[in-house]
Design a protein around this motif. Structure first.
Motif, PDB file in Angstrom:
ATOM      1  N   MET A   1       1.305  15.966   4.704  1.00 46.09           N
ATOM      2  CA  MET A   1       1.929  15.654   3.237  1.00 46.09           C
ATOM      3  C   MET A   1       1.425  15.589   2.265  1.00 46.09           C
ATOM      4  SD  MET A   1       3.825  11.805   3.247  1.00 46.09           S
ATOM      5  CE  MET A   1       4.818  11.673   1.596  1.00 46.09           C
ATOM      6  N   LYS A   2       1.447  16.482   1.019  1.00 45.19           N
ATOM      7  CA  LYS A   2       1.059  16.297  -0.385  1.00 45.19           C
ATOM      8  C   LYS A   2       0.060  15.522  -1.246  1.00 45.19           C
ATOM      9  CE  LYS A   2       0.842  18.836  -4.305  1.00 45.19           C
ATOM     10  NZ  LYS A   2       1.767  20.344  -5.284  1.00 45.19           N
ATOM     11  N   ARG A   3      -0.890  14.563  -1.255  1.00 44.40           N
ATOM     12  CA  ARG A   3      -0.533  13.683  -2.260  1.00 44.40           C
ATOM     13  C   ARG A   3      -0.008  13.318  -3.557  1.00 44.40           C
ATOM     14  NH1 ARG A   3      -4.123  10.863   0.778  1.00 44.40           N
ATOM     15  NH2 ARG A   3      -4.190   9.499  -0.639  1.00 44.40           N
ATOM     16  N   ASN A   4       0.559  12.398  -4.077  1.00 44.80           N
ATOM     17  CA  ASN A   4       1.431  12.377  -4.795  1.00 44.80           C
ATOM     18  C   ASN A   4       0.480  11.258  -5.474  1.00 44.80           C
ATOM     19  OD1 ASN A   4       2.576  10.941  -6.357  1.00 44.80           O
ATOM     20  ND2 ASN A   4       4.518  10.817  -5.404  1.00 44.80           N
ATOM     21  N   ALA A   5      -0.121  11.555  -6.895  1.00 44.58           N
ATOM     22  CA  ALA A   5      -1.217  11.426  -7.758  1.00 44.58           C
ATOM     23  C   ALA A   5      -0.648  10.187  -8.494  1.00 44.58           C
ATOM     24  CB  ALA A   5      -1.036  12.651  -8.726  1.00 44.58           C
ATOM     25  N   ALA A   6       0.439   9.795  -8.839  1.00 41.43           N
ATOM     26  CA  ALA A   6       1.444   8.749  -9.316  1.00 41.43           C
ATOM     27  C   ALA A   6       0.636   7.768  -8.436  1.00 41.43           C
ATOM     28  CB  ALA A   6       2.509   8.980  -9.539  1.00 41.43           C
ATOM     29  N   LEU A   7       1.651   7.712  -7.295  1.00 45.22           N
ATOM     30  CA  LEU A   7       1.242   6.707  -5.891  1.00 45.22           C
ATOM     31  C   LEU A   7      -0.018   6.298  -6.042  1.00 45.22           C
ATOM     32  CD1 LEU A   7       3.492   7.898  -3.733  1.00 45.22           C
ATOM     33  CD2 LEU A   7       4.503   5.889  -5.150  1.00 45.22           C
ATOM     34  N   ASP A   8      -1.088   7.700  -5.072  1.00 46.37           N
ATOM     35  CA  ASP A   8      -2.295   6.740  -5.497  1.00 46.37           C
ATOM     36  C   ASP A   8      -3.316   6.546  -6.710  1.00 46.37           C
ATOM     37  OD1 ASP A   8      -2.752   8.290  -2.835  1.00 46.37           O
ATOM     38  OD2 ASP A   8      -3.986  10.026  -4.102  1.00 46.37           O
ATOM     39  N   CYS A   9      -2.348   6.875  -8.056  1.00 46.71           N
ATOM     40  CA  CYS A   9      -2.518   5.722  -8.765  1.00 46.71           C
ATOM     41  C   CYS A   9      -2.015   3.998  -9.033  1.00 46.71           C
ATOM     42  CB  CYS A   9      -1.898   6.299 -10.344  1.00 46.71           C
ATOM     43  SG  CYS A   9      -3.002   6.950 -11.034  1.00 46.71           S
ATOM     44  N   LEU A  10      -1.160   4.259  -8.379  1.00 48.19           N
ATOM     45  CA  LEU A  10      -0.791   2.586  -8.211  1.00 48.19           C
ATOM     46  C   LEU A  10      -1.372   2.005  -6.613  1.00 48.19           C
ATOM     47  CD1 LEU A  10       1.678   0.560  -8.555  1.00 48.19           C
ATOM     48  CD2 LEU A  10       2.928   1.688  -7.147  1.00 48.19           C
ATOM     49  N   ARG A  11      -1.642   2.381  -6.031  1.00 46.82           N
ATOM     50  CA  ARG A  11      -2.195   1.973  -5.062  1.00 46.82           C
ATOM     51  C   ARG A  11      -3.690   1.569  -5.503  1.00 46.82           C
ATOM     52  NH1 ARG A  11      -1.960   4.811   1.053  1.00 46.82           N
ATOM     53  NH2 ARG A  11      -2.558   6.608  -0.690  1.00 46.82           N
ATOM     54  N   GLY A  12      -4.901   2.805  -6.022  1.00 50.43           N
ATOM     55  CA  GLY A  12      -5.581   2.564  -7.227  1.00 50.43           C
ATOM     56  C   GLY A  12      -5.187   1.291  -7.779  1.00 50.43           C
ATOM     57  N   ALA A  13      -4.284   1.368  -8.127  1.00 49.37           N
ATOM     58  CA  ALA A  13      -4.186  -0.415  -9.001  1.00 49.37           C
ATOM     59  C   ALA A  13      -4.373  -1.647  -8.243  1.00 49.37           C
ATOM     60  CB  ALA A  13      -3.661  -0.372 -10.235  1.00 49.37           C
ATOM     61  N   ALA A  14      -3.891  -1.558  -6.877  1.00 47.75           N
ATOM     62  CA  ALA A  14      -3.365  -2.112  -6.672  1.00 47.75           C
ATOM     63  C   ALA A  14      -4.953  -2.865  -5.923  1.00 47.75           C
ATOM     64  CB  ALA A  14      -2.163  -1.951  -5.410  1.00 47.75           C
ATOM     65  N   ILE A  15      -5.620  -2.107  -5.172  1.00 49.16           N
ATOM     66  CA  ILE A  15      -6.551  -2.487  -4.265  1.00 49.16           C
ATOM     67  C   ILE A  15      -7.305  -2.706  -6.069  1.00 49.16           C
ATOM     68  CG2 ILE A  15      -8.286  -0.626  -5.293  1.00 49.16           C
ATOM     69  CD1 ILE A  15      -8.548  -2.524  -2.106  1.00 49.16           C
ATOM     70  N   LEU A  16      -7.466  -2.786  -6.996  1.00 47.71           N
ATOM     71  CA  LEU A  16      -7.819  -3.157  -8.661  1.00 47.71           C
ATOM     72  C   LEU A  16      -8.209  -4.483  -7.858  1.00 47.71           C
ATOM     73  CD1 LEU A  16      -9.183  -0.306 -10.726  1.00 47.71           C
ATOM     74  CD2 LEU A  16     -10.232  -1.490  -9.205  1.00 47.71           C
ATOM     75  N   PHE A  17      -6.651  -5.462  -7.741  1.00 51.34           N
ATOM     76  CA  PHE A  17      -6.169  -6.498  -7.932  1.00 51.34           C
ATOM     77  C   PHE A  17      -7.420  -7.612  -6.857  1.00 51.34           C
ATOM     78  CE2 PHE A  17      -3.339  -5.137 -11.095  1.00 51.34           C
ATOM     79  CZ  PHE A  17      -3.371  -6.253 -12.254  1.00 51.34           C
ATOM     80  N   VAL A  18      -6.495  -6.373  -5.556  1.00 52.35           N
ATOM     81  CA  VAL A  18      -6.781  -7.152  -5.118  1.00 52.35           C
ATOM     82  C   VAL A  18      -8.766  -8.021  -5.168  1.00 52.35           C
ATOM     83  CG1 VAL A  18      -7.775  -7.154  -2.156  1.00 52.35           C
ATOM     84  CG2 VAL A  18      -5.394  -6.350  -3.312  1.00 52.35           C
ATOM     85  N   ILE A  19      -9.865  -6.686  -4.967  1.00 54.97           N
ATOM     86  CA  ILE A  19     -11.217  -6.871  -5.138  1.00 54.97           C
ATOM     87  C   ILE A  19     -11.175  -8.079  -6.969  1.00 54.97           C
ATOM     88  CG2 ILE A  19     -13.483  -5.923  -6.135  1.00 54.97           C
ATOM     89  CD1 ILE A  19     -12.310  -2.880  -5.161  1.00 54.97           C
ATOM     90  N   SER A  20     -10.644  -7.985  -7.724  1.00 54.67           N
ATOM     91  CA  SER A  20     -10.838  -8.975  -8.764  1.00 54.67           C
ATOM     92  C   SER A  20     -10.551 -10.343  -8.521  1.00 54.67           C
ATOM     93  CB  SER A  20      -9.544  -8.362 -10.124  1.00 54.67           C
ATOM     94  OG  SER A  20     -10.162  -9.065 -10.748  1.00 54.67           O
ATOM     95  N   ASN A  21      -9.261 -10.540  -8.125  1.00 52.00           N
ATOM     96  CA  ASN A  21      -8.826 -11.558  -6.832  1.00 52.00           C
ATOM     97  C   ASN A  21      -9.762 -12.690  -6.703  1.00 52.00           C
ATOM     98  OD1 ASN A  21      -6.744 -13.021  -4.812  1.00 52.00           O
ATOM     99  ND2 ASN A  21      -6.915 -13.530  -6.590  1.00 52.00           N
TER     100      ASN A  21
END
Length: 379
Positions: A1-21
């Motif tokens: 399955m080809k990676r979706n760059a937009a979804l990767d960015c959204l997931r990256g933003a989510a992990i940053l919020f977890v770390i910041s928390n």
């Protein structure tokens, strides 16, 4: 399955919020020098949206897994349950087992920040809850766990969903879609009824299952219907606005909708994920790092607490001023990224490839043996 760059960015933003928390619980940005020129509501929003970030992960997980199943098997009801569960285990268990093993050693040697000391908590109980997929329930009963363990609650809910998901897929289409809709609708409704136990409010099983089901429904919509032109962009922008309203809105807004903000959050996430699924982008150099964090989100999620706890301990041991605490954030992010890369390249990828290759080889050999057996002709 080809990676979706937009979804990767959204997931990256989510992990940053977890770390910041997890850093912000210990060194809040609102207590640092940033508070002198940045609004408090913005700094608070950066620090205390870890739960919302996990909801993003849940919706993304349901969307991506369901999309992958439909691409692999052609439709959800054609899924091969055993094959799906084995491949899921190959992806999840190696890193998971490694983490629990390391945490067990740290608890055994009595390492500060990693040893169980609360009544009713022990390594054996935590390990049984983690592998039994009820760690969120165990934590709600016995209180917050020690560092490194607390993040396992979301895996319990996620893997419980996927343990049951193949059998849900094999149901009649109306029962399948009806069950997913019921779970998705119940998520914000049930969340709004929760009071008292702070941990259960954040880690309720039904809420998590419903959020993942919402992602599966978005995958079904994306596969059946498609918006063209600027419509996906407009829908994604509106969904993002809904999400940010719940995540960064002032406390006075909460009194307007109260628990209705849960529905706003989940609706916004669903719209944004669906829009990104319809219209991705290739991603330029400027988005490379956030996309990479999204691709490494599982390894980063499981290992980031080691970096956070070490950095906070060093900071406090040296009595450095809290006004400079903001410096800890970029330092932690760089080290966490490096650790995630190392775990992925040196452990996860090699062992996953080995197990996947061994499994594929056995299935292929078995299919060849089965096809070569010719039925005997009776008299």
């Amino acid at each position: 399955m080809k990676r979706n760059a937009a979804l990767d960015c959204l997931r990256g933003a989510a992990i940053l919020f977890v770390i910041s928390n997890h850093i912000g619980i210990r060194i809040p940005l609102s207590h640092t020098g940033l508070a002198s020129f940045l609004p408090r509501w913005f700094l608070v929003g950066l620090n205390y949206n870890g739960g919302e970030a996990v909801s993003i992960f849940f919706v993304l997980s349901g969307f991506l897994i369901a999309s992958r199943i439909m691409q692999t098997f052609g439709a959800l009801d054609r899924i091969q349950p055993v094959r799906f569960l084995i491949h899921r285990a190959i992806r999840i268990l190696p890193c998971f087992v490694l983490l629990v093993s390391v945490l067990g050693v740290l608890d055994y040697v009595g390492f500060e920040d990693y040893r169980f000391s609360k009544p009713g908590q022990s390594f054996l109980g935590a390990a049984m809850a983690a592998f039994g997929l009820y760690f969120n329930v165990w934590q709600a009963r016995h209180g917050w766990s020690v560092a490194g363990w607390t993040i396992l609650w979301s895996l319990s809910i996620e893997e419980l969903f996927y343990l049951l998901f193949p059998f849900l897929c094999r149901l009649n289409v109306w029962l399948r879609v009806g069950g997913l809709l019921l779970l998705a609708v119940m998520a914000p409704v049930y969340q709004a009824t929760l009071h008292g136990n702070e941990i259960w409010r954040e880690q309720a099983t039904l809420t998590g299952l419903g959020t993942i089901a919402l992602g599966v429904l978005m995958a079904l919509v994306a596969a059946r219907y498609r918006l063209n032109g600027s419509w996906p962009v407009a829908m994604g922008g509106f969904g993002l606005l809904m999400m940010l309203s719940e995540m960064f809105g002032p406390l006075s807004w909460w009194h307007l909708l109260s628990d209705g903000w849960f529905a706003v959050l989940y609706g916004g996430i669903a719209m944004l994920v669906l829009a990104c699924g319809w219209r991705s982008f290739e991603g330029g150099r400027g988005s490379w790092w956030i996309r990479r964090m999204g691709q490494l989100s599982y390894e980063v999620y499981l290992t980031h607490m080691f970096v956070v706890m070490a950095a906070v301990r060093i900071w406090r041991h040296n009595h450095w001023p809290q006004s400079n605490g903001w410096i800890l954030y970029p330092v932690c992010l760089i080290v966490i990224w490096g650790l995630g890369e190392a775990v992925s390249r040196l452990f996860t990828k090699p062992i996953t490839k080995f197990l996947d290759r061994a499994l594929t080889s056995r299935i292929y050999q078995k299919s060849r043996v089965t096809s070569s057996v010719q039925p005997e002709v009776g008299c």
